[in-house]
Design a protein around this motif. Structure first.
Motif, PDB file in Angstrom:
ATOM      1  N   SER A 242     -11.557   0.207  -3.362  1.00 39.94           N
ATOM      2  CA  SER A 242     -11.846   1.559  -2.912  1.00 39.94           C
ATOM      3  C   SER A 242     -12.998   1.502  -1.904  1.00 39.94           C
ATOM      4  CB  SER A 242     -12.255   2.440  -4.097  1.00 39.94           C
ATOM      5  OG  SER A 242     -13.565   2.089  -4.536  1.00 39.94           O
TER       6      SER A 242
ATOM      7  N   TYR B  60      -8.463   2.913   1.041  1.00 41.63           N
ATOM      8  CA  TYR B  60      -8.351   1.797   0.103  1.00 41.63           C
ATOM      9  C   TYR B  60      -7.796   0.574   0.835  1.00 41.63           C
ATOM     10  CZ  TYR B  60      -9.329   4.323  -4.266  1.00 41.63           C
ATOM     11  OH  TYR B  60      -9.930   5.024  -5.285  1.00 41.63           O
TER      12      TYR B  60
ATOM     13  N   TRP C  40      -5.396   6.182  -8.952  1.00 39.66           N
ATOM     14  CA  TRP C  40      -6.203   5.430  -7.991  1.00 39.66           C
ATOM     15  C   TRP C  40      -7.599   5.996  -7.786  1.00 39.66           C
ATOM     16  CZ3 TRP C  40      -4.391   0.877  -7.502  1.00 39.66           C
ATOM     17  CH2 TRP C  40      -3.005   0.650  -7.560  1.00 39.66           C
ATOM     18  N   GLU C  41      -7.747   7.310  -7.783  1.00 40.93           N
ATOM     19  CA  GLU C  41      -9.055   7.904  -7.537  1.00 40.93           C
ATOM     20  C   GLU C  41     -10.057   7.555  -8.634  1.00 40.93           C
ATOM     21  OE1 GLU C  41      -6.219   9.423  -7.338  1.00 40.93           O
ATOM     22  OE2 GLU C  41      -6.041  10.032  -5.234  1.00 40.93           O
TER      23      GLU C  41
ATOM     24  N   LEU D 124      -1.506   4.139  -2.220  1.00 42.25           N
ATOM     25  CA  LEU D 124      -2.965   4.045  -2.215  1.00 42.25           C
ATOM     26  C   LEU D 124      -3.582   5.163  -1.379  1.00 42.25           C
ATOM     27  CD1 LEU D 124      -3.691   0.213  -1.840  1.00 42.25           C
ATOM     28  CD2 LEU D 124      -3.364   1.575  -3.910  1.00 42.25           C
TER      29      LEU D 124
ATOM     30  N   ASP E  91     -11.840   1.723  -8.800  1.00 40.40           N
ATOM     31  CA  ASP E  91     -12.511   1.216  -7.603  1.00 40.40           C
ATOM     32  C   ASP E  91     -12.045  -0.176  -7.207  1.00 40.40           C
ATOM     33  OD1 ASP E  91     -14.408   3.425  -7.113  1.00 40.40           O
ATOM     34  OD2 ASP E  91     -15.147   2.877  -9.094  1.00 40.40           O
TER      35      ASP E  91
ATOM     36  N   LYS F 271       0.832  -1.203   0.000  1.00 40.20           N
ATOM     37  CA  LYS F 271       0.000   0.000   0.000  1.00 40.20           C
ATOM     38  C   LYS F 271       0.870   1.258   0.000  1.00 40.20           C
ATOM     39  CE  LYS F 271      -3.547   0.021   2.844  1.00 40.20           C
ATOM     40  NZ  LYS F 271      -4.327  -0.181   4.084  1.00 40.20           N
TER      41      LYS F 271
ATOM     42  N   ARG G  76     -15.825   2.799  -2.248  1.00 39.62           N
ATOM     43  CA  ARG G  76     -17.048   2.556  -3.021  1.00 39.62           C
ATOM     44  C   ARG G  76     -17.219   1.075  -3.324  1.00 39.62           C
ATOM     45  NH1 ARG G  76     -17.384   4.277  -7.861  1.00 39.62           N
ATOM     46  NH2 ARG G  76     -19.576   4.876  -7.849  1.00 39.62           N
TER      47      ARG G  76
END
Length: 371
Positions: free
Chosen positions: A205, A64, A179-180, A60, A183, A55, A207
């Motif tokens: 993510s 996440y 990354w944004e 990340l 998902d 990570k 979400r």
């Protein structure tokens, strides 16, 4: 043409499992977990360390999750497809065999009906801007078998309602990952980091976690696919408590690869190495009219799994590949079985640029031998 005098110091150019990193030795692995339970204190600590270091190196965003899962990148992708698809329509983008495999899973195995396919032939990329941000979108970042990658994520909406599900097995640690915009991301150790096969990594993510916790697909799930219990994410998967027994030797090998990546400047350093490797082949292609990239344009050309076409018949290409292997100049560089006849040369960070430079004269020699 005379046979070249110098050979690559390491002729391993396979696109998976890929070459071990420079300086690698089994003797350098930390093996205190061997013979111990993966659920022991030392086992959990080692798995957690691998997760946290991954990570950190990948950068990340907050929130996440990253977990180690069974069955390589394939297992990681299928875990999420089977667990979370069906809430909304699905757009599947594919331009090579693995992406097409996810489409087959979704249509023929999951039997989802509201599916739109965005397809391109080997060497090309579909019009990704036509995907619907209200749909779930499944795609590969880098087509390992076609040498075609997504050039950017501008086509992904910041206000999307659906999830973006990205198979990034030959892209993570070698290409910038926005990354944004993503998902769900998957990769396996045996690609860019040259780790051992059999294990996958699943990145979620917030979400994606929300989807898992609030959507029930109503389909049976095997144990190795189950990521929730009682409507809540099983957080242990993302802190070191794996679903099934991992190879702690493979984990030790992965931690060693992560340490090497850190010593090379992290992801930025690995990207630089990979791009320098790909540039060697680009320079060679520019000077010879009998070899070209399978990718139709430079902006979509992979910098890891570089795929090439030759002005040779298929049997001549096979003879060239065998000749280079017999000479210990290059191993495992044939195109993927479903791809057009040609070569596939791994240019990821674990390959030394000097080895690719040494390989190029051998390519020319072998071409002249078989044409």
């Amino acid at each position: 043409m005379n046979k070249p005098a110098a050979k690559p110091a390491c002729p391993n150019f396979s696109s998976g499992p890929c070459a071990k990193h420079p300086g690698y030795s089994v003797d350098k692995l930390t093996l205190d977990t061997l013979g111990r339970s993966h659920r022991s204190a030392v086992g959990k600590s080692t798995l957690k360390n691998a997760i946290e270091k991954s990570k950190e190196l990948l950068g990340l965003p907050e929130g996440y999750r990253l977990g180690i899962v069974p069955a390589s990148d394939t297992g990681a992708v299928e875990m999420f497809l089977w667990s979370a698809l069906g809430e909304r329509p699905v757009d599947v983008c594919f331009w090579e065999s693995f992406g097409q495999g996810w489409m087959t899973d979704i249509v023929k195995q999951l039997k989802l009906e509201n599916v739109t396919q965005f397809k391109a032939e080997y060497g090309e990329l579909p019009d990704l801007s036509q995907t619907n941000p209200d749909h779930d979108i499944v795609f590969t970042w880098n087509g390992t078998t076609s040498g075609v990658r997504v050039p950017n994520a501008d086509w992904i909406s910041d206000d999307r309602k659906g999830l973006t599900i990205c198979d990034a097995t030959s892209a993570c640690f070698a290409m910038d990952m926005p990354w944004e915009k993503l998902d769900v991301v998957t990769y396996s150790w045996q690609k860019v980091l040259g780790g051992e096969g059999g294990h996958g990594v699943l990145i979620l993510s917030p979400r994606a976690v929300e989807r898992l916790e609030n959507f029930d697909a109503g389909r049976p799930l095997p144990k190795i696919f189950r990521m929730t219990k009682g409507g809540a994410l099983i957080e242990g998967i993302f802190t070191g408590a794996t679903i099934n027994t991992p190879s702690m030797l493979a984990v030790a090998d992965y931690v060693d690869a992560l340490n090497w990546a850190e010593s090379e400047g992290g992801v930025a350093g690995l990207i630089k190495r990979s791009e320098a490797n790909a540039a060697v082949i680009a320079n060679f292609v520019a000077k010879h009219d009998w070899i070209d990239f399978l990718a139709k344009s430079d902006d979509i050309n992979s910098t890891t799994s570089v795929c090439l076409t030759l002005k040779l018949e298929a049997d001549q290409v096979k003879a060239l590949i065998k000749l280079l292997a017999d000479e210990d100049a290059a191993y495992d560089i044939g195109a993927y079985r479903d791809a057009p006849s040609g070569l596939r040369i791994w240019c990821g960070a674990t390959v030394e640029t000097s080895d690719l430079e040494a390989l190029m004269p051998w390519l020319e020699w072998a071409y002249n031998e078989v044409k």
